[in-house]
Structure formats: C-alpha cells, structure tokens
Scaffold this active site. Structure first.
Site, short mmCIF file in Angstrom:
data_model
loop_
_atom_site.label_atom_id
_atom_site.label_comp_id
_atom_site.label_asym_id
_atom_site.label_seq_id
_atom_site.Cartn_x
_atom_site.Cartn_y
_atom_site.Cartn_z
N LYS A 269 10.28 -3.81 -10.66
CA LYS A 269 10.31 -2.57 -10.52
C LYS A 269 9.96 -1.51 -11.11
O LYS A 269 9.06 -0.37 -11.32
CB LYS A 269 11.08 -1.97 -9.09
N ASP A 306 10.31 2.54 -0.89
CA ASP A 306 11.82 2.15 -0.64
C ASP A 306 12.72 3.63 -0.30
O ASP A 306 13.39 3.30 1.17
CB ASP A 306 12.28 1.67 -1.83
P1 NAP Z 1 20.51 -3.74 -8.68
O1 NAP Z 1 18.84 -3.67 -9.67
O2 NAP Z 1 20.71 -5.47 -9.37
O3 NAP Z 1 21.16 -3.39 -8.95
C1 NAP Z 1 22.33 -3.45 -8.06
C2 NAP Z 1 23.95 -2.94 -8.47
O4 NAP Z 1 24.04 -3.22 -7.54
C3 NAP Z 1 23.86 -2.40 -10.01
O5 NAP Z 1 24.50 -0.86 -9.52
C4 NAP Z 1 24.85 -3.36 -9.74
O6 NAP Z 1 26.06 -2.39 -10.36
C5 NAP Z 1 25.42 -3.62 -7.92
N1 NAP Z 1 26.72 -4.85 -8.69
C6 NAP Z 1 25.81 -5.93 -8.56
N2 NAP Z 1 26.81 -6.86 -8.29
C7 NAP Z 1 28.24 -6.52 -8.24
C8 NAP Z 1 29.64 -6.66 -7.90
N3 NAP Z 1 29.99 -8.08 -7.08
N4 NAP Z 1 30.41 -5.59 -7.10
C9 NAP Z 1 29.59 -4.86 -7.15
N5 NAP Z 1 28.51 -4.27 -7.13
C10 NAP Z 1 27.46 -4.66 -7.92
O7 NAP Z 1 19.59 -4.30 -7.33
P2 NAP Z 1 18.85 -3.61 -6.26
O8 NAP Z 1 17.57 -4.00 -6.81
O9 NAP Z 1 18.58 -2.51 -6.38
O10 NAP Z 1 18.45 -3.62 -5.20
C11 NAP Z 1 20.45 -4.04 -4.42
C12 NAP Z 1 20.40 -4.32 -2.86
O11 NAP Z 1 19.29 -3.48 -2.33
C13 NAP Z 1 19.54 -5.89 -3.07
O12 NAP Z 1 20.61 -6.71 -2.89
C14 NAP Z 1 19.24 -5.89 -1.56
O13 NAP Z 1 19.98 -6.37 -0.48
C15 NAP Z 1 19.01 -4.64 -0.81
N6 NAP Z 1 17.16 -4.64 -1.00
C16 NAP Z 1 16.94 -3.84 0.66
C17 NAP Z 1 15.68 -3.45 0.73
C18 NAP Z 1 15.43 -3.45 1.88
O14 NAP Z 1 13.90 -3.10 2.87
N7 NAP Z 1 16.63 -3.22 2.93
C19 NAP Z 1 14.64 -3.73 -0.75
C20 NAP Z 1 15.52 -3.93 -1.50
C21 NAP Z 1 16.67 -4.76 -2.31
P3 NAP Z 1 26.09 -2.81 -11.89
O15 NAP Z 1 25.23 -1.39 -12.35
O16 NAP Z 1 27.89 -2.48 -12.67
O17 NAP Z 1 24.98 -4.60 -12.63
#
Ligand code: NAP
Length: 463
Positions: A269, A306
């Site tokens: 992204k 999003d």
């Molecule tokens: P990302 O860029 O990898 O960010 C993940 C975030 O979660 C980071 O802030 C990370 O913290 C934190 N994190 C990861 N593992 C963790 C843990 N074990 N404990 C606490 N915090 C943790 O991912 P993203 O693209 O933002 O996506 C996040 C989630 O959004 C996805 O997993 C998905 O389920 C959801 N999503 C939903 C939709 C929808 O349409 N509903 C669309 C896209 C995504 P750090 O900074 O410390 O690494």
C-alpha cells in the site's frame, strides 16, 4: 455487436463519431441530448434556463434508463457519467468508449455552441474546471479511450472499430501475462479462465482484467465478490489475483494488459504510491497509502478507500472520544477517518515511536498501550492483526470493556473475532471488520465503474 456508448466532454466528437459508427454497423444512432429535446419539446438551454440543471439531470436519467439494450450507438451528454444510476444503465452489456481531446481542441469545437455555461468562468477555464471535476467519472466510464484531438471523425471511427475488433493488448503482452499467471499459485479454474481471456486470439478482446495486487494475495475475497458484481451489472470484466513479491512487476504487467483497476493489499500500500502516475490528494496522499489503482487513458491513479470503510459505520459517533489500537497501514487510514469525524483520538501501539509518529502526522494524541483504562473512550478501533485467524488473542481483556463502549474490530477473518465476542458478552455496541470491507469495496467499485452498489448486494456475495 454489443451496444456502443460514447462518453466524454462536449466537443470531443461524440455525435459525429457516433453517427459514423452507427452507419458502419448498420444500427440506429441515439443522442441522449436530442432525445431529451424531442421528449420535452424544449431545447436544452431552455430546460437549463427555466428549470435548472437538477431538473435536466432528472430528465436525462429517465431518458438513459429507457434506451434500447442493444443494436445501437449511443452518444451521451457530457455530464451523464456523474450519475451512478446512469452508469449502471449505460454500462450494462455495452462497450463504453470515452472520447477525450485537449483543452484547445475542445474550446475551438464548442466556442460557438448555444449550450449554457455551467459556471461563471471564461470558456477555457470552465472547460478545465469541469474536466477536472469529472475526470474520475470519465475514467470510471471507460472500457476504451480515444483521443480525438487532431483527428477527423472518420479517422477516429476507423481507430475505434479496430480497437473494438482487436482490443488494445498486444499478443506479446498476453503471452507474457500467461507466463506470469502460469508461474504463480492460481487454482486450475482461475487459470483456465485467464487462459481464455489471454489466448491469441482472445475469446473476447474487450474483456478487461482487474485484480488484487498483494503478496500473498490468494486469501483475498475480492475475486469472488467482484466477479459476482460483474455478472450482476453486465460488465465485460474479470477480476483475478496478481500475486508477486514485486509490486513494480505487477504494475508493469497491469499497464501492458490494459488492466482496468487493482485493489492493493499487504505489503504494497505504501510502495505502490511511487509507481502510479497520480495519487489522490484528498485522502491517499495524506494517509500515505494507496489501496486502489484506476487505469484509464494511459494514466494510473492511486486512491485510498480504506478510510471510508472505517468512516461510514461511525458517522453517528461524530465528535466521540476514541482510542485507536495500532499504528500500521490500516491504522493510518482509520486515524484519517476518525479525525475527519472530529473525534478526540488517542493512538496506542505496541511500538510507541510509531504511535507518536502517526499521531503527529494525523492530528491525534498518542499514549502508552497500558493507558487504555485511564482514557475510558466512547469508541475503540482495533487496527492490529490480533484476533485474525489463526490468532485467537484479543488486544483488550474482558474487564477493560463496558456497556457504553463501541468496539470496532477491523479484523474480518473470522467474522466474529475474540474481541467482538467479548464485547458482545459485555453489552458493548459492536461493529465488525466486514462492515469496513463492504464500505471500502463499495467505494472501490464506484472508482472502477462509476456505479453505486448497495451495501446489501456486497454483503449477499460475501456470505
Ligand atoms: P500493519 O501495517 O502490519 O500494522 C499492524 C499494526 O498492528 C502495527 O501497528 C503493529 O504494531 C500492530 N501489531 C502487530 N502485531 C501485534 C501484536 N502481536 N500485538 C500488538 N500489536 C501488534 O497491518 P495493517 O495493514 O495495518 O493491517 C492491520 C489489520 O487490519 C489486518 O491484520 C487486517 O485484519 C485488518 N484489515 C481489515 C480490512 C477490512 O476491510 N476490514 C482491510 C485491511 C486490513 P508495531 O508497530 O509494534 O509493529
């Protein structure tokens, strides 16, 4: 022959080119502006002057809804593409050709037109402003694009006929694309469909691809949803998986295949922003992430849908006190949505530096993860992957929840996450990640095709 529909601004040649195409294909030519004048017995300047633009658009919508389904070449008014109902009617079982021309050419062609101005600006400025305002709508309308600057209508018709009969993708691009998909992990039925579309000669040279670009991408529900919507709306498109570790390779392939659009997912992204020609200034640039790319007339434009997926289910909570868990890509879109809803937002993240950085960038506060209980927000949004299958953890514990809290978990696999389950047990209001998925997909479909799909239709195809 499928019905041919011509869209584009005034002065791009729709009427003259449409007449020539209709004569060549031995079908009737229909011009929606002329039909409006015939049906009302009044000129378009009179309708604008006496009843205003809104009334004109209502009449136009009815005329477009009543057009014959086949055997015709149809020329549309310049503003018809803005209305999503028109787009659903015009696009069904049709080939839509967007005619474009440069500013000077348009000005020259329409300078003596009796049509009323739509703004108070001088003509060339009005044209530039209207083109800019409708640009996304025109791009969404296009199956094919034809620049008519410096061509005669008959030459333009020759080029259009060639594109209709042979498509615009070269045999070598189709061959390279087949090698790409055959080297990937696609299941046999998905690959077979691509082999038909990309064969030399192809089953239908006008079937235009879209897809999800990610690594991995095969878990995406996009292909099932979008292909069902293409069938529902009579669109000659196919949606597939573009899975590769290199987003640059996917973009290059998409351009050579004249792909109509891409949904962009993890981990591309941010990286995709440098590879598109333009990034939507309103949201994508500020969020710093693109999840949708629309290709039209040689330009790839990046958008972010999003944030709308987060915003729409929360409209009634405008001005609330919110906590955002996470500071990654989706959290950035969520922060933009919450700030847009004038919420007082605190970002909590496992890595505090990232919370601080997101807060500074988006106009929120930040705090340590363990301060959640002190904040006591009205709303909590989970933008971490905690709870996403196969993970069964929750970012918050049951004792941290209370009945007047709204819990929005952006994780959507499983549909009911451990956090949502706990929140329901505690009597909280809950919103699941499926709601975000539906809203952002709805917005994507509109960017791709200009059609407004009811959320319930998307829900039906997701279940
Ligand atoms: P990302 O860029 O990898 O960010 C993940 C975030 O979660 C980071 O802030 C990370 O913290 C934190 N994190 C990861 N593992 C963790 C843990 N074990 N404990 C606490 N915090 C943790 O991912 P993203 O693209 O933002 O996506 C996040 C989630 O959004 C996805 O997993 C998905 O389920 C959801 N999503 C939903 C939709 C929808 O349409 N509903 C669309 C896209 C995504 P750090 O900074 O410390 O690494």
């Amino acid at each position: 022959m499928k019905r041919i529909v011509l869209t584009g601004f005034r002065g791009t040649g729709k009427t003259e080119i449409g007449r020539i195409l209709a004569a060549q294909h031995h079908v009737q030519f229909l011009d929606t502006d002329s039909l409006i004048e015939q049906q009302t017995g009044r000129s378009i300047p009179d309708i604008f002057h006496e009843d205003g633009e809104e009334r004109f658009r209502t009449i136009e919508r009815d005329v477009i809804a009543g057009l014959p389904a086949g055997d015709a070449v149809i020329s549309t008014g310049g503003g018809a593409v803005v209305d999503p109902v028109n787009m659903a009617n015009l696009r069904r079982d049709s080939t839509v050709i967007l005619l474009i021309a440069d500013l000077d050419t348009i000005e020259q062609r329409i300078a003596r037109s009796p049509r009323p101005p739509l703004t108070n600006l001088p003509l060339q400025e009005e044209i530039a402003e209207m083109l800019d305002r409708r640009r996304q709508n025109y791009h969404a309308s296009a199956d094919l694009c034809m620049d008519t600057s410096g061509t005669t209508p008959s030459t333009a018709a020759v080029i259009i006929n060639d594109r209709i009969s042979r498509g615009v993708v070269t045999p070598s691009a189709r061959k390279d694309a087949l090698a790409f998909f055959r080297g990937g992990r696609l299941a046999a039925p998905a690959l077979r469909r691509l082999e038909e579309i990309l064969a030399n000669p192809p089953a239908d040279p006008l079937t235009r691809l879209l897809g999800v670009a990610g690594y991995p991408a095969l878990h995406s529900r996009g292909p099932r949803l979008f292909n069902a919507l293409f069938a529902e709306y009579g669109l000659n498109n196919h949606y597939t998986f573009f899975e590769d570790p290199e987003i640059a390779k996917i973009l290059q392939l998409a351009r050579s295949l004249d792909v109509k659009g891409l949904s962009v997912t993890i981990p591309f992204k941010q990286d995709v922003m440098a590879l598109v020609d333009e990034v939507d200034e309103h949201a994508a640039q500020q969020i710093g992430a693109v999840n949708t790319v629309v290709f039209a007339c040689g330009t790839a434009t990046g958008y972010n849908t999003d944030w709308l997926g987060v915003r729409k289910p929360l409209v009634s909570l405008k001005g609330s006190k919110a906590v955002l868990l996470g500071a990654g890509g989706v959290a950035s879109a969520a922060a933009f949505a919450l700030v847009d809803l004038e919420m007082d937002v605190t970002v909590l993240n496992r890595t505090p530096e990232k919370a601080k950085e997101l807060a500074a960038r988006s106009g929120c506060r930040w705090a340590a993860w363990d301060t959640f209980d002190q904040i006591r927000p009205d709303l909590v949004v989970n933008a971490t992957p905690l709870g996403m299958e196969p993970d069964t953890r929750s970012p918050l514990q049951e004792e941290q929840l209370y009945p007047d809290l709204t819990v929005f978990d952006l994780v959507y696999t499983p549909p009911v996450t451990p956090l949502i389950e706990m929140a329901l047990a505690k009597g909280c209001t809950t919103i699941t990640g499926t709601e975000m998925f539906i809203e952002q997909a709805k917005e994507q479909f509109w960017l791709f095709f200009g059609i407004d799909v009811p959320g319930e239709t998307i829900r039906k195809y997701l279940s």
